[in-house]
Design an enzyme around this catalytic site. Structure first.
Site, PDB file in Angstrom:
ATOM      1  N   CYS A  14       1.428  -1.390  -0.061  1.00 54.16           N
ATOM      2  CA  CYS A  14       0.434  -0.354   0.262  1.00 54.16           C
ATOM      3  C   CYS A  14       0.605   0.595   0.432  1.00 54.16           C
ATOM      4  O   CYS A  14       0.510   2.348  -0.556  1.00 54.16           O
ATOM      5  CB  CYS A  14      -1.201   0.190   1.194  1.00 54.16           C
ATOM      6  SG  CYS A  14       0.084   0.078   2.960  1.00 54.16           S
ATOM      7  N   HIS A 118      -1.728   0.833   6.765  1.00 51.90           N
ATOM      8  CA  HIS A 118      -2.587   1.154   5.208  1.00 51.90           C
ATOM      9  C   HIS A 118      -2.801   2.642   4.879  1.00 51.90           C
ATOM     10  O   HIS A 118      -2.226   3.642   6.076  1.00 51.90           O
ATOM     11  CB  HIS A 118      -3.481   0.574   5.351  1.00 51.90           C
ATOM     12  CG  HIS A 118      -5.115   0.718   3.761  1.00 51.90           C
ATOM     13  ND1 HIS A 118      -4.327   0.288   2.516  1.00 51.90           N
ATOM     14  CD2 HIS A 118      -5.105   1.369   3.522  1.00 51.90           C
ATOM     15  CE1 HIS A 118      -4.451   0.391   1.843  1.00 51.90           C
ATOM     16  NE2 HIS A 118      -5.792   1.653   2.248  1.00 51.90           N
ATOM     17  N   ASN A 133      -7.138   5.647  -2.761  1.00 51.91           N
ATOM     18  CA  ASN A 133      -7.149   4.531  -1.718  1.00 51.91           C
ATOM     19  C   ASN A 133      -7.335   3.352  -3.270  1.00 51.91           C
ATOM     20  O   ASN A 133      -8.093   2.851  -4.013  1.00 51.91           O
ATOM     21  CB  ASN A 133      -8.846   4.618  -1.638  1.00 51.91           C
ATOM     22  CG  ASN A 133      -8.374   3.269   0.044  1.00 51.91           C
ATOM     23  OD1 ASN A 133      -7.194   2.586  -0.145  1.00 51.91           O
ATOM     24  ND2 ASN A 133      -8.672   3.251   1.066  1.00 51.91           N
TER      25      ASN A 133
END
EC number: 3.4.19.12
Length: 354
Positions: A14, A118, A133
């Protein structure tokens, strides 16, 4: 929306997706970020060694790196050092120093958000804000009025938000969206939700195919059953018609036999099978006179005379015609059948009177 660069989640990379989505290009790879993490680990090791390699702090530091792990996670220090290459700096959004500046979030250019290891980017492209995202199936449009509420909601959920300060590199999406504004009719879903939805659709499709196959099978069975019922009905009709024809033939045969017996009983036999017309006429007259006497005895009391009975006729003419008229055997048979029916009818009437 197609011009916006958006990396989707792969493993635990991520941090890589966050940086590339922020910079709008494939600028960092796991190898490059790992190199930055190792460099940070070495610098930290050297600083810890100044206090003595036998110290407790140093032995603790020799444990696995806190800047990366085998899953692909990278720390905020790795992300911060990667952005320094581009002259960018991270400032904590909810820090007292930043809050004192009282800057409206809409006037910023981008944010990096983190929660439970994250990372994801929120960036302004052109004149509009987008949630980039990597867990989403695509960029999510955020209105100007919703941006402050969105960031406040993230803070309430426990996210750490960092403001990206500095000039971001030019990108195609930013240039294009400076001229036009996009509209989003349907918001993107989370990748997990999309996979679950696709799985559910496949299950529903499988169930539907099974139902359709079952319905097709039952429909075939129904059609076969209907065909069988129609065949049985036709067969019964044919059998009934055959039975009726057989009954009719038997009735005709019995009638013929009864007529023949009546003729044979009431008419004396002779050895000569070839009778003349005169002899045949006399025999018929004797037969009808005998029948007339029997009817008179049955219909009226003694001494009372009834009307003479009319002799039945056939298509060939009256039976009491001139002696010279010849009658065939077929005419005789028809006359006998007619006479037999008349006798049965009279007997039925007599029984009714008694």
């Amino acid at each position: 929306m197609e011009s916006i660069f958006h990396e989707k989640q792969e493993g635990s990379l991520c941090a890589q997706h966050c940086l590339n989505n922020l910079l709008q290009g494939e600028y960092f790879s796991p190898v490059e970020l790992s190199s930055i993490a190792h460099q940070l680990d070495e610098e930290e090791r050297m600083r810890m060694a100044e206090g003595g390699v036998t110290s407790e702090d140093y032995r603790t530091f020799l444990q696995p790196s806190g800047n990366m792990d085998d899953s692909g996670f990278f720390s905020i220090q790795v992300i911060s050092n990667a952005l320094k290459v581009w002259g960018l700096e991270l400032i904590l959004f909810n820090s007292p120093e930043y809050q004192r500046l009282r800057i409206d979030p809409i006037n910023e250019r981008s944010f990096i958000c983190n929660y439970k290891e994250h990372w994801f980017t929120v960036r302004k492209l052109g004149k509009q804000w987008f949630n980039l995202n990597s867990l989403l199936t695509g960029p999510e449009l955020i209105s100007d009025t919703y941006l402050a509420l969105f960031l406040a909601q993230l803070q309430q959920e426990g996210y750490s938000i960092f403001v990206v300060k500095g000039d971001l590199p030019d990108c195609e999406a930013d240039q294009l969206l400076q001229m036009i504004r996009v509209q989003q009719m349907q918001r993107p879903k989370l990748i997990g939700e999309e996979l679950a939805q696709l799985k559910e659709q496949r299950v529903q499709k499988t169930d539907l195919e099974r139902v359709l196959e079952a319905n097709d099978g039952s429909a075939t069975l129904d059609e076969d059953e209907e065909d069988l019922q129609r065949a049985l009905a036709l067969s019964r009709q044919e059998i009934d018609m055959e039975d009726e024809e057989a009954d009719l033939r038997r009735a005709i045969q019995l009638s013929m036999q009864g007529s023949s017996r009546s003729i044979s009983q009431d008419t004396p036999h002779t050895s000569d099978t070839h009778l003349t017309s005169e002899e045949l006429r006399k025999r018929r007259e004797a037969y009808f006179e005998k029948q007339q006497q029997q009817q008179q005895q049955q219909q009226g009391p003694p001494g009372q005379l009834s009307q003479p009975c009319e002799r039945p006729t056939t298509s060939s003419g009256a039976l009491g015609s001139d002696p010279g008229d010849a009658m065939s055997e077929e005419d005789m048979l028809q006359a006998a059948v007619t006479m037999s029916l008349e006798t049965v009818r009279n007997n039925f009437k007599s029984e009714g009177k008694k």
